[in-house]
Design a protein around this motif. Sequence first.
Motif, PDB file in Angstrom:
ATOM      1  N   ILE A 341       0.854  -1.178   0.000  1.00 19.26           N
ATOM      2  CA  ILE A 341       0.000   0.000   0.000  1.00 19.26           C
ATOM      3  C   ILE A 341       0.899   1.240   0.000  1.00 19.26           C
ATOM      4  O   ILE A 341       2.065   1.174   0.390  1.00 19.26           O
ATOM      5  N   THR A 342       0.351   2.358  -0.453  1.00 18.18           N
ATOM      6  CA  THR A 342       1.035   3.640  -0.293  1.00 18.18           C
ATOM      7  C   THR A 342       0.098   4.589   0.432  1.00 18.18           C
ATOM      8  O   THR A 342      -1.128   4.505   0.283  1.00 18.18           O
ATOM      9  N   PHE A 343       0.673   5.476   1.232  1.00 12.17           N
ATOM     10  CA  PHE A 343      -0.156   6.359   2.055  1.00 12.17           C
ATOM     11  C   PHE A 343       0.609   7.625   2.393  1.00 12.17           C
ATOM     12  O   PHE A 343       1.833   7.705   2.239  1.00 12.17           O
ATOM     13  N   SER A 344      -0.135   8.592   2.856  1.00 14.93           N
ATOM     14  CA  SER A 344       0.465   9.773   3.475  1.00 14.93           C
ATOM     15  C   SER A 344       0.022   9.779   4.930  1.00 14.93           C
ATOM     16  O   SER A 344      -1.081   9.333   5.266  1.00 14.93           O
ATOM     17  N   VAL A 345       0.884  10.253   5.817  1.00 15.14           N
ATOM     18  CA  VAL A 345       0.582  10.263   7.248  1.00 15.14           C
ATOM     19  C   VAL A 345      -0.230  11.511   7.571  1.00 15.14           C
ATOM     20  O   VAL A 345       0.192  12.636   7.308  1.00 15.14           O
ATOM     21  N   GLU A 346      -1.421  11.299   8.149  1.00 15.62           N
ATOM     22  CA  GLU A 346      -2.270  12.420   8.541  1.00 15.62           C
ATOM     23  C   GLU A 346      -2.042  12.842   9.979  1.00 15.62           C
ATOM     24  O   GLU A 346      -2.094  14.023  10.311  1.00 15.62           O
ATOM     25  N   LYS A 347      -1.760  11.842  10.841  1.00 16.27           N
ATOM     26  CA  LYS A 347      -1.610  12.152  12.259  1.00 16.27           C
ATOM     27  C   LYS A 347      -0.840  11.027  12.932  1.00 16.27           C
ATOM     28  O   LYS A 347      -1.035   9.854  12.629  1.00 16.27           O
ATOM     29  N   VAL A 348       0.044  11.388  13.858  1.00 15.77           N
ATOM     30  CA  VAL A 348       0.770  10.398  14.645  1.00 15.77           C
ATOM     31  C   VAL A 348       0.176  10.376  16.039  1.00 15.77           C
ATOM     32  O   VAL A 348       0.129  11.391  16.733  1.00 15.77           O
ATOM     33  N   ILE A 349      -0.328   9.198  16.438  1.00 16.59           N
ATOM     34  CA  ILE A 349      -0.963   9.026  17.743  1.00 16.59           C
ATOM     35  C   ILE A 349      -0.132   8.019  18.529  1.00 16.59           C
ATOM     36  O   ILE A 349      -0.280   6.808  18.371  1.00 16.59           O
ATOM     37  N   GLY A 350       0.769   8.532  19.365  1.00 18.59           N
ATOM     38  CA  GLY A 350       1.684   7.640  20.076  1.00 18.59           C
ATOM     39  C   GLY A 350       2.600   6.975  19.063  1.00 18.59           C
ATOM     40  O   GLY A 350       3.315   7.642  18.325  1.00 18.59           O
ATOM     41  N   GLU A 351       2.546   5.633  19.001  1.00 17.48           N
ATOM     42  CA  GLU A 351       3.348   4.888  18.032  1.00 17.48           C
ATOM     43  C   GLU A 351       2.524   4.487  16.814  1.00 17.48           C
ATOM     44  O   GLU A 351       2.985   3.714  15.969  1.00 17.48           O
ATOM     45  N   LYS A 352       1.309   4.997  16.720  1.00 15.52           N
ATOM     46  CA  LYS A 352       0.408   4.643  15.628  1.00 15.52           C
ATOM     47  C   LYS A 352       0.313   5.788  14.632  1.00 15.52           C
ATOM     48  O   LYS A 352       0.252   6.953  15.003  1.00 15.52           O
ATOM     49  N   TYR A 353       0.291   5.426  13.318  1.00 12.79           N
ATOM     50  CA  TYR A 353       0.141   6.419  12.263  1.00 12.79           C
ATOM     51  C   TYR A 353      -1.269   6.324  11.698  1.00 12.79           C
ATOM     52  O   TYR A 353      -1.668   5.251  11.220  1.00 12.79           O
ATOM     53  N   ARG A 354      -2.028   7.415  11.772  1.00 16.24           N
ATOM     54  CA  ARG A 354      -3.293   7.475  11.046  1.00 16.24           C
ATOM     55  C   ARG A 354      -2.978   7.939   9.637  1.00 16.24           C
ATOM     56  O   ARG A 354      -2.357   8.991   9.454  1.00 16.24           O
ATOM     57  N   VAL A 355      -3.380   7.174   8.633  1.00 15.39           N
ATOM     58  CA  VAL A 355      -2.901   7.453   7.280  1.00 15.39           C
ATOM     59  C   VAL A 355      -4.040   7.634   6.287  1.00 15.39           C
ATOM     60  O   VAL A 355      -5.170   7.168   6.495  1.00 15.39           O
ATOM     61  N   LYS A 356      -3.719   8.330   5.226  1.00 12.47           N
ATOM     62  CA  LYS A 356      -4.610   8.471   4.078  1.00 12.47           C
ATOM     63  C   LYS A 356      -4.058   7.598   2.968  1.00 12.47           C
ATOM     64  O   LYS A 356      -2.918   7.746   2.531  1.00 12.47           O
ATOM     65  N   LEU A 357      -4.870   6.674   2.487  1.00 15.66           N
ATOM     66  CA  LEU A 357      -4.429   5.766   1.434  1.00 15.66           C
ATOM     67  C   LEU A 357      -4.281   6.491   0.108  1.00 15.66           C
ATOM     68  O   LEU A 357      -5.142   7.293  -0.267  1.00 15.66           O
ATOM     69  N   LEU A 358      -3.203   6.183  -0.601  1.00 11.95           N
ATOM     70  CA  LEU A 358      -2.995   6.717  -1.936  1.00 11.95           C
ATOM     71  C   LEU A 358      -3.205   5.652  -2.998  1.00 11.95           C
ATOM     72  O   LEU A 358      -3.685   5.937  -4.085  1.00 11.95           O
ATOM     73  N   SER A 359      -2.830   4.413  -2.685  1.00 10.35           N
ATOM     74  CA  SER A 359      -3.104   3.283  -3.570  1.00 10.35           C
ATOM     75  C   SER A 359      -2.983   1.999  -2.775  1.00 10.35           C
ATOM     76  O   SER A 359      -2.294   1.929  -1.768  1.00 10.35           O
ATOM     77  N   PHE A 360      -3.677   0.976  -3.279  1.00 15.93           N
ATOM     78  CA  PHE A 360      -3.627  -0.346  -2.655  1.00 15.93           C
ATOM     79  C   PHE A 360      -4.178  -1.365  -3.623  1.00 15.93           C
ATOM     80  O   PHE A 360      -4.745  -1.023  -4.644  1.00 15.93           O
TER      81      PHE A 360
END
Length: 360
Positions: A341-360
């Motif tokens: 998958i490819t994504f951009s990071v929208e928000k970092v929550i602790g050790e977790k990345y909330r991401v926006k998908l670009l392709s999959f």
Amino acid sequence: MSTLILERDNLYSDNIVKGAFGPFFLSIEDIRPHLLNPDLKESDMVHFIKEMSMKFTKKRDQIGDYVLDDDHVSSYAALYLTTNIPKLHFLLSKLSPDVLNDIISRPFVDIGCGPGTFSLGLSLLFEKTPPEVICVDSSRVMLNQAEKMLKGFFSGVNLKTLQRFSEKRADSVLFYGHSINEIGIQKVQDQIMMVDPEYVIFIEPGTSELFTELKKLREALLDSYDVLYPCPSSAACPNDWCHQVLRTSHDLSVERLSQLVSLDRKILPMSAHIYKRKAGIAPSGEATIIRFITETKFSFEYEVCFFEEGQNKNVIVEIQKKQLDKKGEKHFKNLNVGEKITFSVEKVIGEKYRVKLLSF
């Protein structure tokens, strides 16, 4: 330029219960005319496969016996050739069309070829064979089966069958299919250095014990090769265990045989890698899914390996369902470990990345 038999959707690969590029099934009747014993009954296949399975797991001192006669090898091909080919198609689906066409245009050296499983799988996918296929196996009976199988499907194949291979072939694709563990890492490394191929590809059992050895091989190969899959770059590997898990289905005749011998061939763990001669390939920007974490009402969470700040790293990504349509949500419910998958990071929550998908 060669043409793929099966097309893949750029957005949804949709290979959850299918072959890597779409539906791909070989039935036992498809391969029966090309078995060393085409008259072998299903009941006999069941008997021989159960016998082999016992040796694979509990009587390892007798593991080599099954390669000595036509009936055992024919039975082996009926179950394992038909169910292992999708592993190769899954792996190749992660490559660009340019790389795929480059691979099919080169001599294919199949080390530990068995009944010709992966040489056949590559050829079937493109409806043509490479310019030269070299099948290598210590068992002459297995080589006989590989020859009959490949020539049965592709009468014009340029095929050599050898019990040993020690030739420099810098233009080749050197492939190992379930054979590195038997050969040994050091001998494999020496062989790769001697052959000096353009590509090194392997599909091996997805065990944690073997991964430790394959990681050593990866480190050695990176002196001369770039890794194309599964790693997001040729930087150091951050994993203690990385493997892929393909969930697939097979022709009904093959699934019936699997049930009769009590072997699950629908969930296929493997360690699959592709390397190309070093050319300074930049990181692809893709992340590889290495573990499913959880599904909530609003999101999916996966552990992925991706390239960031000059290194490969593992992080948990949260993919919110609101960015998916029904087809996309279904896709993520059944995603194979090893998908990209490819994504951009929208928000970092602790050790977790909330991401926006670009392709999959």
